[in-house]
Design a protein around this motif. Structure first.
Motif, PDB file in Angstrom:
ATOM      1  N   MET A 191      35.265  32.266  25.563  1.00 28.32           N
ATOM      2  CA  MET A 191      36.502  31.496  25.432  1.00 28.32           C
ATOM      3  C   MET A 191      37.275  32.119  24.274  1.00 28.32           C
ATOM      4  SD  MET A 191      36.735  27.395  24.889  1.00 28.32           S
ATOM      5  CE  MET A 191      38.299  26.580  24.745  1.00 28.32           C
ATOM      6  N   TYR A 243      45.004  30.200  20.787  1.00 26.02           N
ATOM      7  CA  TYR A 243      44.329  30.083  22.074  1.00 26.02           C
ATOM      8  C   TYR A 243      45.280  29.396  23.024  1.00 26.02           C
ATOM      9  CZ  TYR A 243      41.186  29.051  25.831  1.00 26.02           C
ATOM     10  OH  TYR A 243      40.605  28.987  27.081  1.00 26.02           O
ATOM     11  N   ASP A 245      35.278  33.938  19.782  1.00 25.80           N
ATOM     12  CA  ASP A 245      34.770  33.191  20.922  1.00 25.80           C
ATOM     13  C   ASP A 245      34.621  31.721  20.529  1.00 25.80           C
ATOM     14  OD1 ASP A 245      33.547  32.172  23.159  1.00 25.80           O
ATOM     15  OD2 ASP A 245      31.830  33.537  23.095  1.00 25.80           O
ATOM     16  N   SER A 288      33.707  29.315  22.265  1.00 23.26           N
ATOM     17  CA  SER A 288      32.550  28.643  22.870  1.00 23.26           C
ATOM     18  C   SER A 288      31.360  28.602  21.911  1.00 23.26           C
ATOM     19  CB  SER A 288      32.152  29.313  24.190  1.00 23.26           C
ATOM     20  OG  SER A 288      31.609  30.590  23.974  1.00 23.26           O
ATOM     21  N   PRO A 324      32.493  23.440  23.921  1.00 25.60           N
ATOM     22  CA  PRO A 324      32.881  24.012  25.199  1.00 25.60           C
ATOM     23  C   PRO A 324      31.627  24.352  26.016  1.00 25.60           C
ATOM     24  CG  PRO A 324      33.951  25.162  23.373  1.00 25.60           C
ATOM     25  CD  PRO A 324      32.864  24.309  22.798  1.00 25.60           C
ATOM     26  N   TYR A 361      30.486  26.172  29.797  1.00 28.05           N
ATOM     27  CA  TYR A 361      30.970  27.017  30.888  1.00 28.05           C
ATOM     28  C   TYR A 361      30.793  26.314  32.235  1.00 28.05           C
ATOM     29  CZ  TYR A 361      31.376  30.893  34.131  1.00 28.05           C
ATOM     30  OH  TYR A 361      31.755  31.698  35.170  1.00 28.05           O
ATOM     31  N   GLY A 392      35.759  28.658  33.889  1.00 31.86           N
ATOM     32  CA  GLY A 392      36.337  28.373  32.584  1.00 31.86           C
ATOM     33  C   GLY A 392      35.443  27.439  31.805  1.00 31.86           C
ATOM     34  N   TYR A 393      36.042  26.675  30.915  1.00 31.77           N
ATOM     35  CA  TYR A 393      35.285  25.788  30.033  1.00 31.77           C
ATOM     36  C   TYR A 393      35.794  24.357  30.126  1.00 31.77           C
ATOM     37  CZ  TYR A 393      32.969  29.735  27.931  1.00 31.77           C
ATOM     38  OH  TYR A 393      32.188  30.843  27.743  1.00 31.77           O
TER      39      TYR A 393
END
Length: 119
Positions: free
Chosen positions: A3, A15, A32, A34, A90, A92, A113-114
């Motif tokens: 992410m 983002y 990232d 995530s 987050p 996945y 995505g997340y």
């Protein structure tokens, strides 16, 4: 899959990433998201969703603190039981919506995505 937020030469983070920051700075790397937890700033529940999107669809704006810099992301929540101030991470998901339900050719789109899950 990551992410990825963009980090810019002026220290700001965005983002999703953009070619330039709001101040005109160029990207110098990615972060990232995530790998972080964030806090729900606000949320809403959509009951009139586009084709192939779950109904109702709970969405949240989440704020991440990345080394003292704030970055926000909008995304689906994993549950309808979410509140402002909740800590989330987050997670996945392979399909955020049903690939065959829209008007676009499924192979032309990314469907993964997340979502944000309470910690």
């Amino acid at each position: 899959m990551s992410m990825d937020a963009y980090e810019y030469e002026d220290g700001s983070i965005s983002y999703p990433g953009h070619p330039r920051s709001r101040g005109g700075a160029e990207p110098v790397g990615t972060i990232d998201l995530s790998e972080y937890t964030g806090e729900v700033v606000t949320w809403t529940k959509s009951t009139a969703t586009p084709p192939g999107v779950r109904e109702p669809n709970t969405l949240a704006i989440v704020e991440f603190d990345v080394e003292g810099e704030s970055v926000r992301a909008l995304g689906q929540a994993t549950t309808d039981d979410i509140e402002t101030g909740d800590e989330v991470e987050p997670v996945y998901v392979e399909e955020l919506r049903e690939p065959g339900a829209g008007i676009r050719e499924p192979e032309s789109q990314d469907w993964d995505g997340y979502r944000f899950q309470p910690v």
